[in-house]
Design a protein around this motif. Structure first.
Motif, mmCIF file in Angstrom:
data_model
loop_
_atom_site.group_PDB
_atom_site.id
_atom_site.type_symbol
_atom_site.label_atom_id
_atom_site.label_comp_id
_atom_site.label_asym_id
_atom_site.label_seq_id
_atom_site.Cartn_x
_atom_site.Cartn_y
_atom_site.Cartn_z
ATOM 1 N N GLN A 31 -2.032 -8.045 1.483
ATOM 2 C CA GLN A 31 -0.594 -8.336 1.398
ATOM 3 C C GLN A 31 0.111 -7.330 0.502
ATOM 4 O O GLN A 31 1.196 -6.839 0.831
ATOM 5 C CB GLN A 31 -0.378 -9.761 0.861
ATOM 6 C CG GLN A 31 -0.859 -10.849 1.777
ATOM 7 C CD GLN A 31 -0.112 -10.881 3.085
ATOM 8 O OE1 GLN A 31 1.105 -10.787 3.126
ATOM 9 N NE2 GLN A 31 -0.855 -10.998 4.166
ATOM 10 N N TRP A 32 -0.500 -7.032 -0.605
ATOM 11 C CA TRP A 32 0.095 -6.074 -1.529
ATOM 12 C C TRP A 32 0.163 -4.682 -0.895
ATOM 13 O O TRP A 32 1.193 -4.013 -0.955
ATOM 14 C CB TRP A 32 -0.723 -6.027 -2.818
ATOM 15 C CG TRP A 32 -0.197 -5.031 -3.805
ATOM 16 C CD1 TRP A 32 0.864 -5.170 -4.635
ATOM 17 C CD2 TRP A 32 -0.718 -3.719 -4.032
ATOM 18 N NE1 TRP A 32 1.037 -4.048 -5.386
ATOM 19 C CE2 TRP A 32 0.081 -3.128 -5.023
ATOM 20 C CE3 TRP A 32 -1.773 -3.005 -3.498
ATOM 21 C CZ2 TRP A 32 -0.154 -1.844 -5.495
ATOM 22 C CZ3 TRP A 32 -1.999 -1.732 -3.964
ATOM 23 C CH2 TRP A 32 -1.198 -1.160 -4.943
ATOM 24 N N LEU A 33 -0.962 -4.260 -0.300
ATOM 25 C CA LEU A 33 -1.018 -2.933 0.310
ATOM 26 C C LEU A 33 -0.075 -2.840 1.510
ATOM 27 O O LEU A 33 0.578 -1.810 1.711
ATOM 28 C CB LEU A 33 -2.451 -2.618 0.737
ATOM 29 C CG LEU A 33 -2.745 -1.191 1.153
ATOM 30 C CD1 LEU A 33 -2.495 -0.243 -0.001
ATOM 31 C CD2 LEU A 33 -4.168 -1.080 1.644
ATOM 32 N N ARG A 36 3.329 -2.334 0.190
ATOM 33 C CA ARG A 36 3.444 -1.013 -0.424
ATOM 34 C C ARG A 36 3.562 0.106 0.607
ATOM 35 O O ARG A 36 4.316 1.053 0.413
ATOM 36 C CB ARG A 36 2.195 -0.801 -1.281
ATOM 37 C CG ARG A 36 2.349 0.102 -2.416
ATOM 38 C CD ARG A 36 3.077 -0.606 -3.530
ATOM 39 N NE ARG A 36 2.545 -0.153 -4.781
ATOM 40 C CZ ARG A 36 3.320 0.324 -5.733
ATOM 41 N NH1 ARG A 36 4.604 0.359 -5.579
ATOM 42 N NH2 ARG A 36 2.780 0.729 -6.851
ATOM 43 N N LEU A 37 2.775 -0.026 1.681
ATOM 44 C CA LEU A 37 2.770 1.014 2.714
ATOM 45 C C LEU A 37 3.806 0.780 3.801
ATOM 46 O O LEU A 37 4.006 1.636 4.654
ATOM 47 C CB LEU A 37 1.376 1.104 3.355
ATOM 48 C CG LEU A 37 0.229 1.511 2.444
ATOM 49 C CD1 LEU A 37 -1.087 1.475 3.214
ATOM 50 C CD2 LEU A 37 0.473 2.892 1.856
ATOM 51 N N ALA A 40 3.591 -2.551 9.672
ATOM 52 C CA ALA A 40 4.281 -3.408 10.625
ATOM 53 C C ALA A 40 3.800 -4.852 10.460
ATOM 54 O O ALA A 40 2.630 -5.083 10.110
ATOM 55 C CB ALA A 40 4.004 -2.932 12.045
ATOM 56 N N PRO A 41 4.675 -5.807 10.714
ATOM 57 C CA PRO A 41 4.287 -7.216 10.542
ATOM 58 C C PRO A 41 3.079 -7.631 11.384
ATOM 59 O O PRO A 41 2.321 -8.504 10.985
ATOM 60 C CB PRO A 41 5.530 -7.991 10.973
ATOM 61 C CG PRO A 41 6.660 -7.054 10.743
ATOM 62 C CD PRO A 41 6.104 -5.686 11.008
ATOM 63 N N ARG A 42 2.870 -6.991 12.523
ATOM 64 C CA ARG A 42 1.735 -7.396 13.344
ATOM 65 C C ARG A 42 0.408 -7.104 12.644
ATOM 66 O O ARG A 42 -0.558 -7.837 12.819
ATOM 67 C CB ARG A 42 1.777 -6.728 14.707
ATOM 68 C CG ARG A 42 1.626 -5.239 14.667
ATOM 69 C CD ARG A 42 1.695 -4.667 16.059
ATOM 70 N NE ARG A 42 1.703 -3.221 15.976
ATOM 71 C CZ ARG A 42 1.751 -2.457 17.009
ATOM 72 N NH1 ARG A 42 1.800 -2.973 18.207
ATOM 73 N NH2 ARG A 42 1.753 -1.159 16.857
ATOM 74 N N TYR A 43 0.351 -6.066 11.819
ATOM 75 C CA TYR A 43 -0.874 -5.781 11.071
ATOM 76 C C TYR A 43 -1.060 -6.786 9.927
ATOM 77 O O TYR A 43 -2.177 -7.184 9.617
ATOM 78 C CB TYR A 43 -0.869 -4.358 10.532
ATOM 79 C CG TYR A 43 -0.898 -3.323 11.616
ATOM 80 C CD1 TYR A 43 -1.973 -3.241 12.486
ATOM 81 C CD2 TYR A 43 0.155 -2.435 11.789
ATOM 82 C CE1 TYR A 43 -2.007 -2.295 13.498
ATOM 83 C CE2 TYR A 43 0.135 -1.496 12.796
ATOM 84 C CZ TYR A 43 -0.939 -1.423 13.652
ATOM 85 O OH TYR A 43 -0.964 -0.499 14.653
ATOM 86 N N VAL A 44 0.046 -7.147 9.316
ATOM 87 C CA VAL A 44 -0.023 -8.133 8.242
ATOM 88 C C VAL A 44 -0.499 -9.474 8.812
ATOM 89 O O VAL A 44 -1.313 -10.167 8.205
ATOM 90 C CB VAL A 44 1.342 -8.262 7.538
ATOM 91 C CG1 VAL A 44 1.301 -9.333 6.462
ATOM 92 C CG2 VAL A 44 1.758 -6.922 6.934
#
Length: 72
Positions: A31-33, A36-37, A40-44
């Motif tokens: 979540q932090w990374l 920071r980077l 895209a929301p789909r990766y989160v």
């Protein structure tokens, strides 16, 4: 309950605890990374679903350990 069965349950409980701890650290780090980077929301969401799957696995294991101890 036999001592060898008790040791197996203890080993399984330790492994489950490690999975819970590692999953929480992985999820918080992701979540932090991701923030920071600017991922895209789909990766989160992918990280979220992976963490949910690990927590579900741990919950099932905790339930099975609890039931095993109730029998013994």
């Amino acid at each position: 309950m036999a001592p060898d069965e008790e040791q197996k349950l203890a080993k399984r409980a330790r492994a489950t605890a490690l999975v819970i701890a590692f999953t929480m650290m992985f999820w918080l780090g992701a979540q932090w990374l991701g923030g920071r980077l600017g991922l895209a929301p789909r990766y989160v969401f992918l990280f979220d679903f992976a963490a949910l799957a690990a927590f579900l696995w741990a919950l099932v294991n905790v339930y099975q350990i609890w039931r095993s101890r109730q029998k013994g």
